[in-house]
Design a protein around this motif. Sequence first.
Motif, PDB file in Angstrom:
ATOM      1  N   LYS A 106      -3.506  -4.420   2.553  1.00 47.26           N
ATOM      2  CA  LYS A 106      -2.332  -3.668   2.139  1.00 47.26           C
ATOM      3  C   LYS A 106      -2.607  -2.177   2.287  1.00 47.26           C
ATOM      4  O   LYS A 106      -3.730  -1.766   2.569  1.00 47.26           O
ATOM      5  N   GLY A 117      -2.342   1.391   0.108  1.00 49.13           N
ATOM      6  CA  GLY A 117      -2.197   1.924  -1.240  1.00 49.13           C
ATOM      7  C   GLY A 117      -1.692   3.353  -1.219  1.00 49.13           C
ATOM      8  O   GLY A 117      -2.099   4.146  -0.368  1.00 49.13           O
ATOM      9  N   MET A 159      -7.889  -0.400  -6.097  1.00 47.48           N
ATOM     10  CA  MET A 159      -7.080  -0.566  -4.885  1.00 47.48           C
ATOM     11  C   MET A 159      -7.864  -1.252  -3.773  1.00 47.48           C
ATOM     12  O   MET A 159      -7.348  -2.133  -3.080  1.00 47.48           O
ATOM     13  N   CYS A 178      -6.508  -2.925  -0.329  1.00 48.30           N
ATOM     14  CA  CYS A 178      -5.966  -1.722   0.312  1.00 48.30           C
ATOM     15  C   CYS A 178      -6.985  -1.182   1.308  1.00 48.30           C
ATOM     16  O   CYS A 178      -7.954  -0.526   0.935  1.00 48.30           O
ATOM     17  N   ILE A 183      -5.480   4.079   2.217  1.00 44.94           N
ATOM     18  CA  ILE A 183      -4.983   4.699   0.998  1.00 44.94           C
ATOM     19  C   ILE A 183      -4.421   6.082   1.314  1.00 44.94           C
ATOM     20  O   ILE A 183      -5.098   6.913   1.947  1.00 44.94           O
TER      21      ILE A 183
END
Length: 349
Positions: free
Chosen positions: A21, A23, A137, A142, A145
């Motif tokens: 993902k 962040g 995170m 993540c 970031i």
Amino acid sequence: MPDAQRPAHAPQTHPALPRQKIGVLLANLGTPDNYDYWSMRRYLNEFLSDRRVIDYAPWKWQPLLQTVILTKRPFSSGANYKLIWNHEAGESPLMTITKAQTAKIAQAVSQRFGDQVQVDFCMRYGNPATKAKVREMVAQGCSRILFFPLYPQYAGATTATANDAFFRALMAEKWQPASRTVPAYFDHPAYIDALAQSVERAYAALDQRPDLLVCSYHGMPERYLTEGDPYHCQCQKTTRLLKERLGWQSGDLATTFQSKFGPEEWLKPYTVEEVARLAKAGTKRIAVIAPAFSADCIETLEEINGEIRESFEHAGGESFTYIPCLNDDDAHVAALTQVIAENLQGWVG
């Protein structure tokens, strides 16, 4: 971790990895955990030991800090925090507001990008600490970031030290995420428009229009300007752009600086002195806005709406209007979300 899976073709002994993902980590200055002596002392020690904030040589500064300042100041600062404390939630207004901002921004980001981007916040001083949030995170998957210091104007003592904490947090990670930092957004049209809207709403609610809008920014030593810090210039530009967006004349606004600390000369004029001078010179009605703060805090709720208000009224001023920070106002959330979207370009579709 529910969405963690072992990579395809990996051996059975390979640990499961979370789905990747992006962040977005919002960062603000920080807050003590409480207003008691030891909570205040811990917070002030971390804050005032930062060489970006106080750049005197440690051998000269630390004895004064540890034996004099941190003996007395936690009491006075704690008393000021107690005046504005959110007693119901058991936290400072800055914490309450930052949580609300984060929730609204997370919702707006989710509407744009779905669940591939997650939003959280940290504090440069106090809790939640930057290092802990970066670790969290990364653990959640993540691999990229975006770090967003919530300071419209860049300053070494705010933006840079927040970035420093972020970079130090990355140093502790075995598998570092790709990272970006959001630059200052002091002249972003959406930010200026959100500021202008807050002024227009405040003025529309008054029976009489103020004679002057004072734009009070957090101060810094004049020396920092000569050493290359762009903060002063960015504050001046924010005021100019606000004036242009409102369609006002130069005499309708003034730029001042507050929160002077220590023996050095700081950026002038000092807000607390300037409002008294204005009152004595016949300016009876003023409004004050704090464009350098993304959320109301001790410097706005206690200093501006307390000490600076008293200075104006004691000098003969009749009407003092404090215009709150943008906080979790919808226009502000939209502006910050737009800044985030622009800085995510190339990372999201």
